[in-house]
Design an enzyme around this catalytic site. Structure first.
Site, short mmCIF file in Angstrom:
data_model
loop_
_atom_site.label_atom_id
_atom_site.label_comp_id
_atom_site.label_asym_id
_atom_site.label_seq_id
_atom_site.Cartn_x
_atom_site.Cartn_y
_atom_site.Cartn_z
N PRO A 79 0.84 -1.21 0.00
CA PRO A 79 0.00 0.00 0.00
C PRO A 79 0.87 1.26 0.00
CG PRO A 79 0.12 -0.94 2.21
CD PRO A 79 0.84 -1.89 1.30
N SER A 108 -4.02 1.43 -0.35
CA SER A 108 -3.72 2.27 0.81
C SER A 108 -4.95 3.02 1.32
CB SER A 108 -2.64 3.29 0.42
OG SER A 108 -2.58 4.34 1.37
N GLN A 129 -5.73 -1.65 3.11
CA GLN A 129 -4.88 -1.26 4.25
C GLN A 129 -5.58 -0.22 5.10
OE1 GLN A 129 -2.72 2.02 4.03
NE2 GLN A 129 -2.56 1.76 6.26
N TYR A 131 -5.55 2.45 8.38
CA TYR A 131 -5.03 3.17 9.55
C TYR A 131 -6.22 3.39 10.44
CZ TYR A 131 -0.58 4.61 7.37
OH TYR A 131 0.67 4.64 6.81
N THR A 182 -1.97 -1.25 9.48
CA THR A 182 -0.59 -0.76 9.64
C THR A 182 -0.40 -0.29 11.08
OG1 THR A 182 -0.48 -0.18 7.32
CG2 THR A 182 1.09 0.93 8.77
N LYS A 254 0.76 -5.03 9.68
CA LYS A 254 1.93 -4.63 8.89
C LYS A 254 2.77 -3.66 9.72
CE LYS A 254 2.95 -1.97 4.67
NZ LYS A 254 3.20 -0.60 5.14
N SER A 276 7.89 -5.18 8.33
CA SER A 276 8.02 -3.92 7.58
C SER A 276 8.46 -2.82 8.52
CB SER A 276 6.64 -3.56 6.98
OG SER A 276 6.67 -2.28 6.38
N HIS A 278 8.00 0.23 7.18
CA HIS A 278 7.29 1.27 6.43
C HIS A 278 8.22 1.90 5.39
CE1 HIS A 278 3.43 3.66 6.99
NE2 HIS A 278 4.00 4.28 5.98
N ARG A 281 10.30 4.99 6.52
CA ARG A 281 9.69 6.32 6.58
C ARG A 281 9.20 6.67 7.98
NH1 ARG A 281 8.09 7.79 1.37
NH2 ARG A 281 6.03 8.64 1.80
N GLY A 311 12.93 -2.40 0.57
CA GLY A 311 14.20 -2.54 -0.15
C GLY A 311 14.26 -3.67 -1.16
N VAL A 312 13.15 -4.30 -1.45
CA VAL A 312 13.16 -5.40 -2.44
C VAL A 312 13.26 -4.78 -3.84
CG1 VAL A 312 11.86 -7.32 -3.43
CG2 VAL A 312 11.79 -6.89 -0.95
N GLY A 332 6.95 -1.44 -2.67
CA GLY A 332 6.29 -0.14 -2.53
C GLY A 332 6.75 0.84 -3.59
C1 LIG Z 1 5.17 7.00 -1.04
C2 LIG Z 1 4.83 5.95 -0.03
C3 LIG Z 1 3.59 5.95 0.56
C4 LIG Z 1 3.27 4.95 1.48
N1 LIG Z 1 2.01 4.94 2.01
C5 LIG Z 1 1.68 3.93 2.84
C6 LIG Z 1 0.36 3.85 3.32
O1 LIG Z 1 -0.50 4.65 2.99
N2 LIG Z 1 0.08 2.85 4.18
C7 LIG Z 1 1.02 1.93 4.56
O2 LIG Z 1 0.71 1.03 5.34
N3 LIG Z 1 2.26 1.99 4.09
C8 LIG Z 1 2.61 2.96 3.24
N4 LIG Z 1 3.88 2.99 2.74
C9 LIG Z 1 4.84 1.91 3.09
C10 LIG Z 1 4.75 0.76 2.07
O3 LIG Z 1 3.54 0.05 2.23
C11 LIG Z 1 5.89 -0.25 2.24
O4 LIG Z 1 5.96 -0.67 3.57
C12 LIG Z 1 7.25 0.29 1.81
O5 LIG Z 1 7.13 1.18 0.72
C13 LIG Z 1 8.15 -0.87 1.41
O6 LIG Z 1 9.41 -0.44 1.10
P1 LIG Z 1 9.93 -0.16 -0.39
O7 LIG Z 1 9.34 1.14 -0.81
O8 LIG Z 1 11.42 -0.08 -0.20
O9 LIG Z 1 9.51 -1.31 -1.27
C14 LIG Z 1 4.23 3.97 1.83
C15 LIG Z 1 5.49 3.99 1.24
C16 LIG Z 1 5.79 4.96 0.30
C17 LIG Z 1 7.16 4.92 -0.35
C1 LIG Z 2 -1.25 9.69 6.68
C2 LIG Z 2 -0.92 9.08 5.37
C3 LIG Z 2 0.49 8.63 5.29
C4 LIG Z 2 0.79 7.84 4.07
C5 LIG Z 2 1.98 6.99 4.39
O1 LIG Z 2 1.84 6.00 5.05
C6 LIG Z 2 3.29 7.35 3.96
O2 LIG Z 2 3.48 8.39 3.31
O3 LIG Z 2 4.25 6.63 4.32
#
Ligand SMILES: Cc1cc2nc3c(=O)[nH]c(=O)nc-3n(C[C@H](O)[C@H](O)[C@H](O)COP(=O)(O)O)c2cc1C
Ligand SMILES: CCCCC(=O)C(=O)O
Length: 389
Positions: A79, A108, A129, A131, A182, A254, A276, A278, A281, A311-312, A332
């Site tokens: 997501p 997401s 997904q 929140y 998440t 997650k 994860s 995230h 982030r 990181g995949v 992601g």
């Molecule tokens: C731009 C962006 C937005 C994301 N938004 C969400 C989100 O809305 N909900 C969530 O559970 N994870 C979010 N994630 C985390 C991803 O689901 C995932 O855990 C992560 O991107 C995996 O790492 P990768 O980008 O290295 O593949 C986000 C990641 C990115 C890069």
């Molecule tokens: C509140 C939304 C956040 C989206 C997200 O999960 C991200 O940007 O990593």
């Protein structure tokens, strides 16, 4: 000669050229020093492969199942929020691409297109997904907690239930097959590029009519302001129980990166775990996900499927995660980069590219099926290599 990018990293370079800086920074960035962001990728490079030879690999079968649903390979779409910043078709394009590749997309909570629009664009298996959010906009009564909690606790629980419950019902009605909660985001991580860029908060169709968030127009990152009004920092294990009580859909969590929490998740009755951080982030200086997969898999000891993301970027990375016990991986950023480069077609190319790389890796490592991939196919040295200088 092949046209266009030949690997996922080249998709990233092209996406960087195509996107406004604010959007590229949002997609690519991590929290604070971005230490974990680099480590998520580099930790894979510290795992070597131990191929077996003289195995008949004339046929490679990458197919698998997750929660009973068939997939062409163990690679799902993670997501990621605000995909319209990458392409006008946003989540619609991603959903169609995932369907074409016969894989599962996790939509997401922070999508730009509504979960109804995404559901009607393709018939593929989709997860939603969630929140769990806070806010007092509308109330639903819960007598159980009114009786068992203090008034303060009652309000705490009360205020976040209505919107989450409404979203769950909509996900069920629209054919989503599982809920991915998440759990690593009680507050948004500090993403300094977004603060500097005064990152905008794009439209969130799922929340329209459910909540109105007052995002301070003069602050730094509007996304951060949105998150601080929307996410519920009091979320805890008992809420997983509550979520289970209001939906028949399987619930995955997650954002688990320790054996302790993995055991708690199994005790709480979840149907799956996603290892994860995230995509680095949220909390910087958490370990790269691939380095903690082993401990989580051992703690879970086969009770539920364990997925991994973070990181995949190569078929070899997918292979390494499977060797260490993951049932599947999620990607992601590469999906978003594919979207930014060429919409639905770009996302398809990204998924196919990774699938093809995995297939070749399996052949070269002597593993005709996913079941053949074992712990003995990898050699690990998580120490960071010393600089030669
Ligand atoms: C731009 C962006 C937005 C994301 N938004 C969400 C989100 O809305 N909900 C969530 O559970 N994870 C979010 N994630 C985390 C991803 O689901 C995932 O855990 C992560 O991107 C995996 O790492 P990768 O980008 O290295 O593949 C986000 C990641 C990115 C890069
Ligand atoms: C509140 C939304 C956040 C989206 C997200 O999960 C991200 O940007 O990593």
């Amino acid at each position: 000669m092949e046209d266009g990018p030949v690997n996922l990293r080249e998709f990233q370079e092209l996406a960087k050229r195509n996107l406004p800086k604010m959007y590229y920074d949002y997609f690519s960035g991590g929290a604070e020093d971005q230490f974990t962001l680099r480590e998520n990728v580099e930790a894979f490079q510290r795992i070597m492969l131990r191929p077996r030879i003289l195995v008949d690999v004339s046929k490679i079968d990458m197919s698998t199942t997750l929660l009973g649903y068939n997939m062409s390979s163990p690679i799902l779409v993670a997501p990621t929020g605000s995909q319209q910043l990458a392409h006008p078709q946003g989540e619609l394009a991603t959903a169609r691409a995932a369907a074409a590749c016969n894989t599962i997309m996790v939509l997401s909570f922070a999508s730009n297109y509504s979960l109804e629009d995404v559901a009607s664009t393709c018939s593929a298996v989709r997860f939603y997904q969630l929140y769990v959010r806070s806010g007092f906009d509308a109330f639903c009564l819960c007598f159980h907690c009114f009786i068992t909690c203090s008034f303060e606790q009652f309000l705490q629980v009360f205020k976040r239930r209505d919107v989450s419950a409404a979203l769950l019902q909509r996900a069920e009605r629209n054919g989503y097959k599982a809920i991915v909660v998440t759990v690593d985001t009680p507050r948004l991580g500090r993403r300094e590029a977004d603060i500097k860029n005064k990152m905008i908060m794009p439209r969130n169709s799922n929340l329209e009519g459910l909540i109105s968030v007052d995002v301070n127009p003069t602050g730094g990152s509007k996304l951060e302001a949105f998150a601080s009004e929307t996410l519920d920092p009091s979320l805890s294990w008992k809420d997983i129980e509550w979520l289970k009580s209001i939906t028949k859909l399987p619930i995955m969590v997650k954002g688990i990166i320790t054996a302790e929490d993995a055991r708690k998740a199994v005790d709480a009755g979840v149907s799956g775990i996603v290892v994860s951080n995230h995509g680095a982030r949220q909390l910087d200086y958490t370990p790269p996900t691939i380095s903690v997969l082993d401990e989580v898999v051992k703690a879970v000891s086969g009770a539920v499927p364990v997925l991994l993301d973070g990181g995949v970027r190569r078929g070899t990375d997918v292979f390494k995660a499977l060797a260490l016990g993951a049932k599947a991986v999620m990607i992601g950023r590469p999906v978003v980069y594919g979207l930014a480069v060429k919409g639905e077609h770009g996302v398809r190319s990204v998924i196919k590219m990774l699938q093809n790389e995995l297939e070749l890796t399996m052949a070269l490592a002597g593993c005709p099926t996913l079941r053949d991939i074992t712990r003995n196919h990898v050699m690990i040295n998580y120490e960071r290599p010393r600089s030669p200088l």
